[in-house]
Design a protein around this motif. Sequence first.
Motif, PDB file in Angstrom:
ATOM      1  N   ILE A 231       4.043  -7.257 -28.479  1.00  0.00           N
ATOM      2  CA  ILE A 231       2.749  -7.305 -27.824  1.00  0.00           C
ATOM      3  C   ILE A 231       2.983  -7.401 -26.319  1.00  0.00           C
ATOM      4  CG2 ILE A 231       0.525  -8.481 -27.668  1.00  0.00           C
ATOM      5  CD1 ILE A 231       1.228  -7.360 -30.460  1.00  0.00           C
ATOM      6  N   GLU A 232       2.336  -6.527 -25.580  1.00  0.00           N
ATOM      7  CA  GLU A 232       2.430  -6.524 -24.122  1.00  0.00           C
ATOM      8  C   GLU A 232       1.040  -6.703 -23.538  1.00  0.00           C
ATOM      9  OE1 GLU A 232       3.377  -3.339 -20.557  1.00  0.00           O
ATOM     10  OE2 GLU A 232       4.577  -3.224 -22.396  1.00  0.00           O
ATOM     11  N   VAL A 233       0.892  -7.696 -22.682  1.00  0.00           N
ATOM     12  CA  VAL A 233      -0.361  -7.944 -21.969  1.00  0.00           C
ATOM     13  C   VAL A 233      -0.104  -7.649 -20.502  1.00  0.00           C
ATOM     14  CG1 VAL A 233      -2.037  -9.689 -21.264  1.00  0.00           C
ATOM     15  CG2 VAL A 233      -1.185  -9.650 -23.623  1.00  0.00           C
ATOM     16  N   ASP A 234      -0.683  -6.577 -19.995  1.00  0.00           N
ATOM     17  CA  ASP A 234      -0.568  -6.240 -18.577  1.00  0.00           C
ATOM     18  C   ASP A 234      -1.745  -6.866 -17.850  1.00  0.00           C
ATOM     19  OD1 ASP A 234       1.750  -4.659 -18.967  1.00  0.00           O
ATOM     20  OD2 ASP A 234       0.507  -2.985 -19.618  1.00  0.00           O
ATOM     21  N   VAL A 235      -1.497  -7.997 -17.213  1.00  0.00           N
ATOM     22  CA  VAL A 235      -2.563  -8.685 -16.491  1.00  0.00           C
ATOM     23  C   VAL A 235      -3.036  -7.821 -15.335  1.00  0.00           C
ATOM     24  CG1 VAL A 235      -3.238 -10.856 -15.417  1.00  0.00           C
ATOM     25  CG2 VAL A 235      -1.405 -10.834 -17.120  1.00  0.00           C
ATOM     26  N   VAL A 236      -2.098  -7.188 -14.642  1.00  0.00           N
ATOM     27  CA  VAL A 236      -2.419  -6.244 -13.579  1.00  0.00           C
ATOM     28  C   VAL A 236      -1.286  -5.246 -13.438  1.00  0.00           C
ATOM     29  CG1 VAL A 236      -1.539  -7.889 -11.853  1.00  0.00           C
ATOM     30  CG2 VAL A 236      -2.937  -5.958 -11.110  1.00  0.00           C
TER      31      VAL A 236
ATOM     32  N   ALA B 295       0.847  -1.189   0.000  1.00  0.00           N
ATOM     33  CA  ALA B 295       0.000   0.000   0.000  1.00  0.00           C
ATOM     34  C   ALA B 295       0.883   1.239   0.000  1.00  0.00           C
ATOM     35  CB  ALA B 295      -0.917  -0.001   1.218  1.00  0.00           C
ATOM     36  N   GLY B 296       0.348   2.332  -0.522  1.00  0.00           N
ATOM     37  CA  GLY B 296       1.063   3.594  -0.437  1.00  0.00           C
ATOM     38  C   GLY B 296       1.219   4.277  -1.771  1.00  0.00           C
ATOM     39  N   GLU B 297       1.312   5.569  -1.729  1.00  0.00           N
ATOM     40  CA  GLU B 297       1.494   6.364  -2.933  1.00  0.00           C
ATOM     41  C   GLU B 297       2.810   5.998  -3.612  1.00  0.00           C
ATOM     42  OE1 GLU B 297       1.226  10.470  -1.962  1.00  0.00           O
ATOM     43  OE2 GLU B 297      -0.834  10.334  -1.198  1.00  0.00           O
ATOM     44  N   GLY B 298       2.757   5.917  -4.929  1.00  0.00           N
ATOM     45  CA  GLY B 298       3.972   5.703  -5.699  1.00  0.00           C
ATOM     46  C   GLY B 298       4.321   4.265  -5.992  1.00  0.00           C
ATOM     47  N   VAL B 299       3.723   3.276  -5.272  1.00  0.00           N
ATOM     48  CA  VAL B 299       4.034   1.880  -5.586  1.00  0.00           C
ATOM     49  C   VAL B 299       3.358   1.498  -6.898  1.00  0.00           C
ATOM     50  CG1 VAL B 299       4.392   1.262  -3.185  1.00  0.00           C
ATOM     51  CG2 VAL B 299       2.116   0.976  -4.192  1.00  0.00           C
ATOM     52  N   TRP B 300       3.987   0.571  -7.623  1.00  0.00           N
ATOM     53  CA  TRP B 300       3.530   0.215  -8.974  1.00  0.00           C
ATOM     54  C   TRP B 300       3.830  -1.257  -9.256  1.00  0.00           C
ATOM     55  CZ3 TRP B 300       6.511   2.102 -13.892  1.00  0.00           C
ATOM     56  CH2 TRP B 300       5.797   1.766 -15.050  1.00  0.00           C
ATOM     57  N   PRO B 301       3.226  -2.185  -8.521  1.00  0.00           N
ATOM     58  CA  PRO B 301       3.451  -3.604  -8.785  1.00  0.00           C
ATOM     59  C   PRO B 301       2.747  -4.045 -10.066  1.00  0.00           C
ATOM     60  CG  PRO B 301       1.784  -3.337  -7.098  1.00  0.00           C
ATOM     61  CD  PRO B 301       2.307  -1.961  -7.390  1.00  0.00           C
ATOM     62  N   ALA B 302       3.306  -5.077 -10.719  1.00  0.00           N
ATOM     63  CA  ALA B 302       2.741  -5.516 -11.994  1.00  0.00           C
ATOM     64  C   ALA B 302       3.060  -6.984 -12.263  1.00  0.00           C
ATOM     65  CB  ALA B 302       3.281  -4.661 -13.143  1.00  0.00           C
ATOM     66  N   PHE B 303       2.156  -7.597 -13.026  1.00  0.00           N
ATOM     67  CA  PHE B 303       2.314  -8.945 -13.571  1.00  0.00           C
ATOM     68  C   PHE B 303       1.949  -8.824 -15.041  1.00  0.00           C
ATOM     69  CE2 PHE B 303      -0.125 -13.129 -14.204  1.00  0.00           C
ATOM     70  CZ  PHE B 303       1.002 -13.851 -14.553  1.00  0.00           C
TER      71      PHE B 303
ATOM     72  N   SER C  13      -5.882 -13.369  -6.951  1.00  0.00           N
ATOM     73  CA  SER C  13      -5.310 -13.942  -8.174  1.00  0.00           C
ATOM     74  C   SER C  13      -5.646 -13.050  -9.363  1.00  0.00           C
ATOM     75  CB  SER C  13      -5.819 -15.361  -8.404  1.00  0.00           C
ATOM     76  OG  SER C  13      -7.204 -15.376  -8.675  1.00  0.00           O
ATOM     77  N   TYR C  14      -4.664 -12.930 -10.260  1.00  0.00           N
ATOM     78  CA  TYR C  14      -4.776 -12.120 -11.469  1.00  0.00           C
ATOM     79  C   TYR C  14      -4.406 -13.033 -12.631  1.00  0.00           C
ATOM     80  CZ  TYR C  14      -4.334  -8.602  -7.823  1.00  0.00           C
ATOM     81  OH  TYR C  14      -4.507  -7.868  -6.664  1.00  0.00           O
ATOM     82  N   GLY C  15      -5.334 -13.228 -13.576  1.00  0.00           N
ATOM     83  CA  GLY C  15      -5.092 -14.177 -14.640  1.00  0.00           C
ATOM     84  C   GLY C  15      -5.492 -13.645 -15.996  1.00  0.00           C
ATOM     85  N   VAL C  16      -4.956 -14.300 -17.035  1.00  0.00           N
ATOM     86  CA  VAL C  16      -5.337 -13.960 -18.401  1.00  0.00           C
ATOM     87  C   VAL C  16      -5.320 -15.241 -19.230  1.00  0.00           C
ATOM     88  CG1 VAL C  16      -2.967 -13.397 -19.153  1.00  0.00           C
ATOM     89  CG2 VAL C  16      -4.921 -12.402 -20.344  1.00  0.00           C
ATOM     90  N   ALA C  17      -6.389 -15.450 -19.996  1.00  0.00           N
ATOM     91  CA  ALA C  17      -6.494 -16.582 -20.925  1.00  0.00           C
ATOM     92  C   ALA C  17      -6.326 -16.040 -22.333  1.00  0.00           C
ATOM     93  CB  ALA C  17      -7.841 -17.284 -20.774  1.00  0.00           C
ATOM     94  N   ILE C  18      -5.348 -16.568 -23.053  1.00  0.00           N
ATOM     95  CA  ILE C  18      -5.027 -16.076 -24.396  1.00  0.00           C
ATOM     96  C   ILE C  18      -5.162 -17.219 -25.380  1.00  0.00           C
ATOM     97  CG2 ILE C  18      -3.273 -15.000 -25.857  1.00  0.00           C
ATOM     98  CD1 ILE C  18      -1.999 -13.883 -23.298  1.00  0.00           C
ATOM     99  N   ASP C  19      -5.977 -17.016 -26.411  1.00  0.00           N
ATOM    100  CA  ASP C  19      -6.034 -17.969 -27.520  1.00  0.00           C
ATOM    101  C   ASP C  19      -5.965 -17.183 -28.823  1.00  0.00           C
ATOM    102  OD1 ASP C  19      -8.630 -17.046 -28.162  1.00  0.00           O
ATOM    103  OD2 ASP C  19      -9.607 -18.660 -27.050  1.00  0.00           O
ATOM    104  N   ALA C  20      -6.171 -17.843 -29.925  1.00  0.00           N
ATOM    105  CA  ALA C  20      -5.979 -17.198 -31.227  1.00  0.00           C
ATOM    106  C   ALA C  20      -7.015 -16.118 -31.511  1.00  0.00           C
ATOM    107  CB  ALA C  20      -6.005 -18.248 -32.330  1.00  0.00           C
TER     108      ALA C  20
END
Length: 263
Positions: free
Chosen positions: A145-150, A126-134, A195-202
């Motif tokens: 190609i970039e997929v930002d799940v979160v 928590a807190g201003e300025g933090v920027w976590p990512a998956f 949980s943070y997820g992404v399903a990718i198909d054609a």
Amino acid sequence: MFVIFIASVPVLPYPVPTAALAQETIDPTSFELVFNDDFDGLDVTAWGPGSRWIAHTPWNGDFGDARFVDPGPDFPFTTRDGILRIEARKGANGKWQSGLLASTDGKGDGFKQKYGYFEMRARFPAGEGVWPAFWLASRGEEKAIEVDVVEHYGHFPGRYTASLHIWDRKAPALSKSFHERVPVDAGALSTDFHSYGVAIDASRIRYFFDRREIWSIETPRELAHPFTILIDLGLGAGWPIENTPDPSVMEVDFVRVWSLPPD
């Protein structure tokens, strides 16, 4: 049971509104698990080769207001009781340092996959300025190609952002980006694991929060290469960091990838 490919979700050439997807869920436990890190330990080196993770982007590009550093004995990565901790803190010189993990090295060796269900379970600082990512990165000679799940911006504790970027590496002005702001209870992402997820198909890319679908967009035709997995605790992203807690810690329970069954 795989339940997201049903007639009530039309295949459309534009993002589907979040409200239309509110009841769709995914259960990957019957899929083929092809990558699993439960972080009982951590296999990471600065640049490889041969380790499960490296501590930099494979293309050697930092971003944000914290420098991603080589792994040391107790910083920026530690593991305990099956939890990975990625720590951001100020050094003696007053400069911020933090950690990033990537699943392939600069030669492309390591884990990468084009289609599948990719998931991380984590708790954010928590807190201003933090920027976590998956996020996932697929890089070709002309397109990336970039997929930002979160991506979670600490200035906004009541939401996170899911994104798709089509980067034109030869003509950057032709790049395209699509975003979905996902509302959550204020502070929920830092008080508990999700949980943070992404399903990718054609045909489509489907984004999930706690295995419930929150956004969908057409798979870009430019996608031609498999994805590298990346996890990081960045800082800034255009937001000030003078009030960022020192230290700040991102906790990751697991990262898993499954192959999707035939449609």
